[in-house]
Design a protein around this motif. Structure first.
Motif, PDB file in Angstrom:
ATOM      1  N   GLU A 104     -33.582  82.232 109.526  1.00  0.00           N
ATOM      2  CA  GLU A 104     -33.952  82.722 108.219  1.00  0.00           C
ATOM      3  C   GLU A 104     -33.457  81.744 107.168  1.00  0.00           C
ATOM      4  OE1 GLU A 104     -32.971  86.729 107.353  1.00  0.00           O
ATOM      5  OE2 GLU A 104     -33.650  87.445 109.288  1.00  0.00           O
ATOM      6  N   GLU A 106     -32.090  80.487 103.546  1.00  0.00           N
ATOM      7  CA  GLU A 106     -31.084  81.006 102.615  1.00  0.00           C
ATOM      8  C   GLU A 106     -31.823  81.653 101.444  1.00  0.00           C
ATOM      9  OE1 GLU A 106     -27.259  81.845 101.861  1.00  0.00           O
ATOM     10  OE2 GLU A 106     -27.932  80.662 103.560  1.00  0.00           O
ATOM     11  N   PRO A 107     -31.477  82.889 101.074  1.00  0.00           N
ATOM     12  CA  PRO A 107     -32.191  83.532  99.965  1.00  0.00           C
ATOM     13  C   PRO A 107     -31.975  82.773  98.657  1.00  0.00           C
ATOM     14  CG  PRO A 107     -30.322  84.876 100.675  1.00  0.00           C
ATOM     15  CD  PRO A 107     -30.442  83.735 101.630  1.00  0.00           C
ATOM     16  N   SER A 108     -32.986  82.765  97.799  1.00  0.00           N
ATOM     17  CA  SER A 108     -32.888  82.033  96.549  1.00  0.00           C
ATOM     18  C   SER A 108     -32.039  82.769  95.522  1.00  0.00           C
ATOM     19  CB  SER A 108     -34.284  81.771  95.982  1.00  0.00           C
ATOM     20  OG  SER A 108     -34.938  82.991  95.758  1.00  0.00           O
ATOM     21  N   VAL A 109     -31.854  84.081  95.690  1.00  0.00           N
ATOM     22  CA  VAL A 109     -31.012  84.877  94.800  1.00  0.00           C
ATOM     23  C   VAL A 109     -29.898  85.479  95.631  1.00  0.00           C
ATOM     24  CG1 VAL A 109     -30.970  86.861  93.252  1.00  0.00           C
ATOM     25  CG2 VAL A 109     -33.000  85.423  93.358  1.00  0.00           C
ATOM     26  N   PRO A 110     -28.642  85.306  95.224  1.00  0.00           N
ATOM     27  CA  PRO A 110     -27.542  85.889  95.999  1.00  0.00           C
ATOM     28  C   PRO A 110     -27.628  87.411  96.017  1.00  0.00           C
ATOM     29  CG  PRO A 110     -26.716  84.525  94.170  1.00  0.00           C
ATOM     30  CD  PRO A 110     -28.199  84.550  94.082  1.00  0.00           C
ATOM     31  N   TYR A 111     -27.191  88.009  97.101  1.00  0.00           N
ATOM     32  CA  TYR A 111     -27.304  89.460  97.253  1.00  0.00           C
ATOM     33  C   TYR A 111     -26.547  90.201  96.165  1.00  0.00           C
ATOM     34  CZ  TYR A 111     -22.569  89.788  99.098  1.00  0.00           C
ATOM     35  OH  TYR A 111     -21.222  89.762  99.231  1.00  0.00           O
ATOM     36  N   TRP A 112     -25.415  89.650  95.712  1.00  0.00           N
ATOM     37  CA  TRP A 112     -24.623  90.333  94.695  1.00  0.00           C
ATOM     38  C   TRP A 112     -25.346  90.377  93.355  1.00  0.00           C
ATOM     39  CZ3 TRP A 112     -23.711  87.305  90.550  1.00  0.00           C
ATOM     40  CH2 TRP A 112     -23.735  85.930  90.737  1.00  0.00           C
ATOM     41  N   VAL A 114     -28.572  90.817  92.954  1.00  0.00           N
ATOM     42  CA  VAL A 114     -29.535  91.914  93.050  1.00  0.00           C
ATOM     43  C   VAL A 114     -28.827  93.237  92.804  1.00  0.00           C
ATOM     44  CG1 VAL A 114     -31.141  93.100  94.584  1.00  0.00           C
ATOM     45  CG2 VAL A 114     -31.003  90.605  94.623  1.00  0.00           C
ATOM     46  N   ILE A 115     -27.661  93.411  93.419  1.00  0.00           N
ATOM     47  CA  ILE A 115     -26.895  94.643  93.244  1.00  0.00           C
ATOM     48  C   ILE A 115     -26.475  94.796  91.783  1.00  0.00           C
ATOM     49  CG2 ILE A 115     -24.740  95.827  93.863  1.00  0.00           C
ATOM     50  CD1 ILE A 115     -25.040  94.468  96.651  1.00  0.00           C
TER      51      ILE A 115
END
Length: 127
Positions: A104, A106-112, A114-115
């Motif tokens: 997979e 690496e997401p372009s936006v960190p998960y934190w 989004v939260i």
């Protein structure tokens, strides 16, 4: 997971990725595309989504349209042609020589982020 199979394929169809809300002649949201609850699509909205999905399936991987222009024009429907009479997958789109690793990206936006954005939206909405 399915990249090595000859009898099955999973292909993401990105026709809604960058779609904007359809607007009417006055520049306001065109509610004819939505049901009375303003959340679900109307028959007209579902027809537009069906056309966009069909067109996406007939576009090669890597060249798929990532938006829907909501023109309500049946002439924009794509048809299979004699040279390419199939739905496109990774293999028949010219990526046969490549060997997708299955890792997979690496997401372009960190998960934190989004939260944090979700919490800020709930807070602002409650105010």
């Amino acid at each position: 997971r399915y990249d090595g199979r000859e009898d099955f394929a999973v292909v993401t169809q990105p026709f809604l990725r960058t779609t904007l809300l359809p607007l009417d002649a006055d520049g306001k949201p065109d509610l004819s595309f939505f049901a009375a609850d303003c959340f679900h699509f109307s028959a007209r909205g579902y027809a537009e989504m069906a056309m966009a999905l069909w067109n996406n399936m007939l576009e090669p991987v890597g060249e798929k349209q990532s938006y829907n222009n909501f023109t309500h024009d049946r002439a924009k429907l794509k048809c299979p042609n004699p040279e390419r009479p199939f739905l496109f997958t990774l293999r028949n789109s010219g990526f046969r020589g490549s060997d997708p690793s299955g890792e997979e990206a690496e997401p372009s936006v960190p998960y934190w982020a989004v939260i944090l954005a979700a919490l800020a939206g709930v807070l602002l909405g409650s105010l």
